[in-house]
Design a protein around this motif. Sequence first.
Motif, PDB file in Angstrom:
ATOM      1  N   TYR A   8     -37.403  50.815  12.452  1.00 10.26           N
ATOM      2  CA  TYR A   8     -36.156  51.475  12.065  1.00 10.26           C
ATOM      3  C   TYR A   8     -35.351  50.568  11.146  1.00 10.26           C
ATOM      4  CZ  TYR A   8     -37.183  54.899  15.659  1.00 10.26           C
ATOM      5  OH  TYR A   8     -37.781  55.883  16.400  1.00 10.26           O
ATOM      6  N   GLU A   9     -34.623  51.184  10.232  1.00  6.33           N
ATOM      7  CA  GLU A   9     -33.729  50.446   9.333  1.00  6.33           C
ATOM      8  C   GLU A   9     -32.292  50.719   9.739  1.00  6.33           C
ATOM      9  OE1 GLU A   9     -34.418  51.192   5.209  1.00  6.33           O
ATOM     10  OE2 GLU A   9     -36.592  51.081   5.446  1.00  6.33           O
ATOM     11  N   THR A  10     -31.447  49.732   9.484  1.00  8.31           N
ATOM     12  CA  THR A  10     -30.014  49.895   9.709  1.00  8.31           C
ATOM     13  C   THR A  10     -29.327  49.760   8.350  1.00  8.31           C
ATOM     14  OG1 THR A  10     -29.669  47.541  10.071  1.00  8.31           O
ATOM     15  CG2 THR A  10     -30.171  48.880  12.013  1.00  8.31           C
ATOM     16  N   PRO A  11     -28.124  50.288   8.207  1.00  9.03           N
ATOM     17  CA  PRO A  11     -27.437  50.154   6.916  1.00  9.03           C
ATOM     18  C   PRO A  11     -27.166  48.683   6.608  1.00  9.03           C
ATOM     19  CG  PRO A  11     -26.296  51.701   8.354  1.00  9.03           C
ATOM     20  CD  PRO A  11     -27.352  51.044   9.177  1.00  9.03           C
ATOM     21  N   ALA A  12     -27.326  48.319   5.347  1.00 11.33           N
ATOM     22  CA  ALA A  12     -27.009  46.954   4.924  1.00 11.33           C
ATOM     23  C   ALA A  12     -25.506  46.732   5.052  1.00 11.33           C
ATOM     24  CB  ALA A  12     -27.454  46.731   3.484  1.00 11.33           C
ATOM     25  N   ALA A  13     -25.126  45.515   5.354  1.00  9.06           N
ATOM     26  CA  ALA A  13     -23.711  45.161   5.420  1.00  9.06           C
ATOM     27  C   ALA A  13     -23.275  44.687   4.038  1.00  9.06           C
ATOM     28  CB  ALA A  13     -23.491  44.064   6.458  1.00  9.06           C
ATOM     29  N   ASP A  14     -22.069  45.029   3.650  1.00  8.69           N
ATOM     30  CA  ASP A  14     -21.559  44.643   2.343  1.00  8.69           C
ATOM     31  C   ASP A  14     -21.139  43.180   2.329  1.00  8.69           C
ATOM     32  OD1 ASP A  14     -21.859  47.269   1.491  1.00  8.69           O
ATOM     33  OD2 ASP A  14     -19.802  47.807   2.020  1.00  8.69           O
ATOM     34  N   ILE A  15     -21.208  42.592   1.151  1.00  8.77           N
ATOM     35  CA  ILE A  15     -20.687  41.250   0.894  1.00  8.77           C
ATOM     36  C   ILE A  15     -19.667  41.405  -0.223  1.00  8.77           C
ATOM     37  CG2 ILE A  15     -21.223  38.935   0.061  1.00  8.77           C
ATOM     38  CD1 ILE A  15     -24.055  39.316   1.149  1.00  8.77           C
ATOM     39  N   TYR A  16     -18.505  40.797  -0.061  1.00 12.18           N
ATOM     40  CA  TYR A  16     -17.448  40.931  -1.060  1.00 12.18           C
ATOM     41  C   TYR A  16     -17.041  39.571  -1.613  1.00 12.18           C
ATOM     42  CZ  TYR A  16     -16.749  45.690   0.564  1.00 12.18           C
ATOM     43  OH  TYR A  16     -16.931  47.011   0.876  1.00 12.18           O
ATOM     44  N   ALA A  17     -16.770  39.547  -2.914  1.00  9.59           N
ATOM     45  CA  ALA A  17     -16.111  38.407  -3.545  1.00  9.59           C
ATOM     46  C   ALA A  17     -14.646  38.823  -3.687  1.00  9.59           C
ATOM     47  CB  ALA A  17     -16.718  38.119  -4.913  1.00  9.59           C
ATOM     48  N   VAL A  18     -13.745  38.020  -3.197  1.00 11.29           N
ATOM     49  CA  VAL A  18     -12.318  38.369  -3.200  1.00 11.29           C
ATOM     50  C   VAL A  18     -11.594  37.443  -4.180  1.00 11.29           C
ATOM     51  CG1 VAL A  18     -10.255  38.573  -1.774  1.00 11.29           C
ATOM     52  CG2 VAL A  18     -12.486  39.083  -0.787  1.00 11.29           C
ATOM     53  N   TYR A  19     -10.796  38.034  -5.070  1.00  9.97           N
ATOM     54  CA  TYR A  19     -10.066  37.260  -6.059  1.00  9.97           C
ATOM     55  C   TYR A  19      -8.775  37.979  -6.421  1.00  9.97           C
ATOM     56  CZ  TYR A  19     -12.796  40.549  -8.841  1.00  9.97           C
ATOM     57  OH  TYR A  19     -13.394  41.678  -9.314  1.00  9.97           O
ATOM     58  N   LEU A  20      -7.853  37.245  -7.012  1.00 14.37           N
ATOM     59  CA  LEU A  20      -6.561  37.811  -7.398  1.00 14.37           C
ATOM     60  C   LEU A  20      -6.741  38.788  -8.555  1.00 14.37           C
ATOM     61  CD1 LEU A  20      -4.367  34.598  -7.269  1.00 14.37           C
ATOM     62  CD2 LEU A  20      -4.459  36.456  -5.601  1.00 14.37           C
TER      63      LEU A  20
END
Length: 160
Positions: free
Chosen positions: A114-126
Motif C-alpha cells: 500500500y502507498e500513503t500520500p507523500a508529505a509536503d516539504i516547504y521552503a519558508v521565506y519572507l
Amino acid sequence: MVLRDKVENQTRLNRRLLCASPAYLKSRGRPDVPADLRRDDCIVVRQNESACGVWRLARGKEGEAEKVHGKLSTNDGEVALNWALDGHGILMRSDWDIAEYLRSGRLQQVLADYETPAADIYAVYLERLNLSAKVSFFVEHLREYLSTHADSPESRKSAW
C-alpha cells in the motif's frame, strides 16, 4: 508576510511508510490489510489541520481511509519514532526518517503493498525576497538535492 514554496518530487520525495518494531509485530501480529490497523496500537503524529488518526492508504486505483487508534500521539516526530523503536505500536513516517532503522532491522515495514500520500516539504521565506535570485536558486537547489540525496530503505549509505 511569509511565503511558502512547496519543494517536492511526487514520485519519491518524502514518501511515507508504515513500520513497527519486530517485538511489536511478534506480540501483536502483522496487519495484512488496512482494516487490520483497527486492532493495532498506532502511534499518531499530529500535523497541521490534518484529520488526526486518519491514515490514507492506496493500492492501485483503490484507496482507503482508516481511523487508527492507539494510546500514544504527539506532534514531535522524533518522539513518535522512539516509541515505535521501543515497540509501542505502528508508525507512519517518511522513508528518509526511518531508512536506517529499516535497513538495520530495528523497524520492519508493514502493509508494503500500500502507498500513503507523500508529505509536503516547504521552503519558508519572507515575501519581499520572493523574486530574489538567491531565494530562487536555493529553492531549486533544495529540490534537486532532496530528489537525489534523500535516504531511503534501499540506500546503502545515508546522504544525511
